[in-house]
Design an enzyme around this catalytic site. Structure first.
Site, short mmCIF file in Angstrom:
data_model
loop_
_atom_site.label_atom_id
_atom_site.label_comp_id
_atom_site.label_asym_id
_atom_site.label_seq_id
_atom_site.Cartn_x
_atom_site.Cartn_y
_atom_site.Cartn_z
N ARG A 25 0.82 -1.22 0.00
CA ARG A 25 0.00 0.00 0.00
C ARG A 25 0.86 1.27 0.00
O ARG A 25 0.47 2.28 -0.58
CB ARG A 25 -0.98 -0.05 1.17
CG ARG A 25 -1.97 -1.21 0.94
CD ARG A 25 -3.30 -0.99 1.54
NE ARG A 25 -4.22 -2.02 1.06
CZ ARG A 25 -5.24 -2.49 1.75
NH1 ARG A 25 -5.50 -2.02 2.94
NH2 ARG A 25 -6.04 -3.40 1.23
N GLY A 104 19.91 -14.38 7.35
CA GLY A 104 20.27 -15.06 6.10
C GLY A 104 19.66 -14.36 4.90
O GLY A 104 20.29 -14.23 3.84
N ILE A 127 10.93 -14.63 14.39
CA ILE A 127 10.47 -14.70 15.80
C ILE A 127 11.64 -14.61 16.77
O ILE A 127 11.45 -14.35 17.95
CB ILE A 127 9.66 -16.00 16.07
CG1 ILE A 127 10.52 -17.26 15.89
CG2 ILE A 127 8.41 -16.06 15.22
CD1 ILE A 127 9.89 -18.50 16.49
N ASP A 128 12.87 -14.81 16.26
CA ASP A 128 14.02 -14.93 17.17
C ASP A 128 14.46 -13.61 17.82
O ASP A 128 15.17 -13.63 18.83
CB ASP A 128 15.22 -15.52 16.42
CG ASP A 128 15.04 -17.00 16.15
OD1 ASP A 128 14.05 -17.58 16.63
OD2 ASP A 128 15.90 -17.58 15.45
N ARG A 155 1.88 -24.92 33.80
CA ARG A 155 1.90 -24.59 35.24
C ARG A 155 0.77 -25.30 35.98
O ARG A 155 0.95 -25.79 37.09
CB ARG A 155 1.65 -23.09 35.42
CG ARG A 155 2.87 -22.31 35.46
CD ARG A 155 2.58 -20.85 35.76
NE ARG A 155 3.86 -20.28 36.08
CZ ARG A 155 4.44 -20.37 37.25
NH1 ARG A 155 3.84 -20.96 38.25
NH2 ARG A 155 5.64 -19.88 37.43
N ARG A 172 17.41 -20.54 17.79
CA ARG A 172 18.56 -21.35 17.37
C ARG A 172 19.86 -20.82 17.96
O ARG A 172 20.67 -21.57 18.47
CB ARG A 172 18.64 -21.30 15.84
CG ARG A 172 19.17 -22.53 15.24
CD ARG A 172 19.24 -22.44 13.76
NE ARG A 172 18.44 -21.34 13.19
CZ ARG A 172 17.97 -21.36 11.96
NH1 ARG A 172 18.17 -22.38 11.19
NH2 ARG A 172 17.30 -20.33 11.48
N HIS A 253 7.27 -25.52 16.41
CA HIS A 253 6.78 -24.59 15.40
C HIS A 253 5.44 -23.94 15.74
O HIS A 253 5.00 -23.05 15.01
CB HIS A 253 6.70 -25.29 14.04
CG HIS A 253 8.05 -25.49 13.41
ND1 HIS A 253 8.91 -26.47 13.82
CD2 HIS A 253 8.69 -24.79 12.45
CE1 HIS A 253 10.03 -26.39 13.12
NE2 HIS A 253 9.92 -25.38 12.28
O1 F6P Z 1 14.79 -18.48 12.76
C1 F6P Z 1 13.54 -18.78 13.25
C2 F6P Z 1 13.45 -20.20 13.70
O2 F6P Z 1 12.11 -20.41 14.09
C3 F6P Z 1 14.41 -20.61 14.80
O3 F6P Z 1 14.00 -20.20 16.07
C4 F6P Z 1 14.42 -22.11 14.61
O4 F6P Z 1 15.60 -22.68 15.10
C5 F6P Z 1 14.38 -22.25 13.12
O5 F6P Z 1 13.73 -21.09 12.63
C6 F6P Z 1 13.68 -23.48 12.62
O6 F6P Z 1 13.76 -23.50 11.24
P1 F6P Z 1 12.98 -24.53 10.31
O7 F6P Z 1 11.52 -24.18 10.36
O8 F6P Z 1 13.56 -24.33 8.96
O9 F6P Z 1 13.22 -25.88 10.88
#
Ligand code: F6P
Length: 323
Positions: A25, A104, A127-128, A155, A172, A253
């Site tokens: 947008r 990356g 998310i890291d 808990r 990671r 995940h």
């Molecule tokens: O980089 C985000 C992340 O969720 C990390 O916390 C985790 O180690 C990695 O991706 C997992 O990657 P994939 O989904 O490729 O296994």
């Protein structure tokens, strides 16, 4: 610039869609044509582009995942792959890129600029929360809230059974999620890659002379913690202390999906907008981030290579409250 492209790359993060919407947008508002590249660098190489207009991004602000899909492309790491990607971008008439992703993904954009001169501005989507140059990344807040919701549930059962739980969260190379979720979830101990001290404290908590008198305990472990994650830690502890009884939960995940929080949607909207405005001003090779609630640009070189340090005050709180 007359035409730019947006893509999401690397691990997905809640709020990426809100960022795509903001990018599309803002471009349209500036009379710039915008296309989407599907599956990040993989789609760039495979010529998988889609037209985007204002309506293509309707009703996505609240959706997790990414409508542009995402991938970690091995082909893009080769010079042949990058040459193909550039050829496709040239053929499409694309003059600039917006990359929504992490470390990356920005490295890929930087190399593409160095080799072919295509400018890119990044918006931090992971998310890291491990990128230098921004206090928060898009998706972090949602992931932490997901983890805390799970910790709260654990808990209940930990309390009922007087049990110790080791809960593994994502991260990671970084303990950001573990630290925030651990403090918010009232964890007795938090194990993260950045600190060795916490390992000794956890051992003191369960096996030291002044061991905890608490009936149940929550330990939050970052997946990148040096002992190899929650499962391995509990196995090691059981070998040394055969009577030690603990349960392990790996959240995995689940932390990457779900409805983005209001915070992530606002952040994504601000950073997606700022990224396009910066690109149109002629900026390149930079990430739009948030610092002290202000939008700032940081060179890719710094965002990629510099380390963002954890807030030591948060770690201190865990120790203060653990009495
Ligand atoms: O980089 C985000 C992340 O969720 C990390 O916390 C985790 O180690 C990695 O991706 C997992 O990657 P994939 O989904 O490729 O296994």
């Amino acid at each position: 610039m007359k035409k730019i492209a947006v893509y999401t790359s690397g691990g997905d993060a809640p709020g990426m869609n809100a960022a795509v919407r903001a990018v599309v947008r803002t471009a349209i508002n500036n009379q710039v044509e915008i296309v989407g590249i599907m599956r990040g660098y993989a789609g760039m190489i495979e010529n998988d582009f889609i037209e985007l207009n204002s309506r293509s991004v309707s009703n996505i602000i609240q959706r997790g995942g990414t409508i542009l899909k995402t991938a970690r492309s091995k082909a893009f790491m080769t010079s042949e792959g990058r040459a193909k990607a550039f050829e496709n971008l040239k053929q499409q008439g694309i003059e600039g890129l917006i990359c929504i992703g992490g470390n990356g993904s920005f490295t890929g954009a930087k190399v593409l600029y160095e080799e072919f001169g295509i400018p890119c501005i990044g918006a931090p989507g992971t998310i890291d929360n491990d990128l230098y140059g921004t206090d928060f990344t898009i998706g972090f807040d949602t992931a932490v809230n997901t983890a805390v919701e799970a910790i709260d549930k654990i808990r209940d059962t930990a309390d009922s059974h007087d049990r110790v739980f080791f809960i593994e969260v994502m991260g990671r190379h970084s303990g950001y999620i573990a630290l925030a979720a651990g403090v918010a979830g009232g964890a007795e101990s938090i194990l993260i890659p950045e600190s060795q001290e916490d390992w000794h404290m956890m051992n003191d908590l369960f096996f030291g002379e002044k061991r905890s008198k608490k009936a149940f305990s929550i330990v939050v472990v970052a997946e990148g913690e040096e002992h190899g994650g929650a499962m391995q830690i509990v196995e090691q502890l059981k070998q040394k202390h055969p009577d030690f009884d603990a349960r392990v939960t790996i959240l995995g995940h689940i932390q990457r999906g779900g409805v983005p929080t209001a915070y992530d949607r606002v952040l994504a909207s601000r950073l997606g907008n700022a990224a396009v405005e910066a690109l149109l001003r002629g900026e390149k090779n930079k990430m739009a981030g948030i610092k002290n609630n202000m939008v700032v640009l940081t060179d890719f070189d710094d965002a990629i290579f510099k380390t963002k340090h954890l807030n030591p005050d948060l770690m201190r709180l865990v120790h203060v409250f653990n009495c």
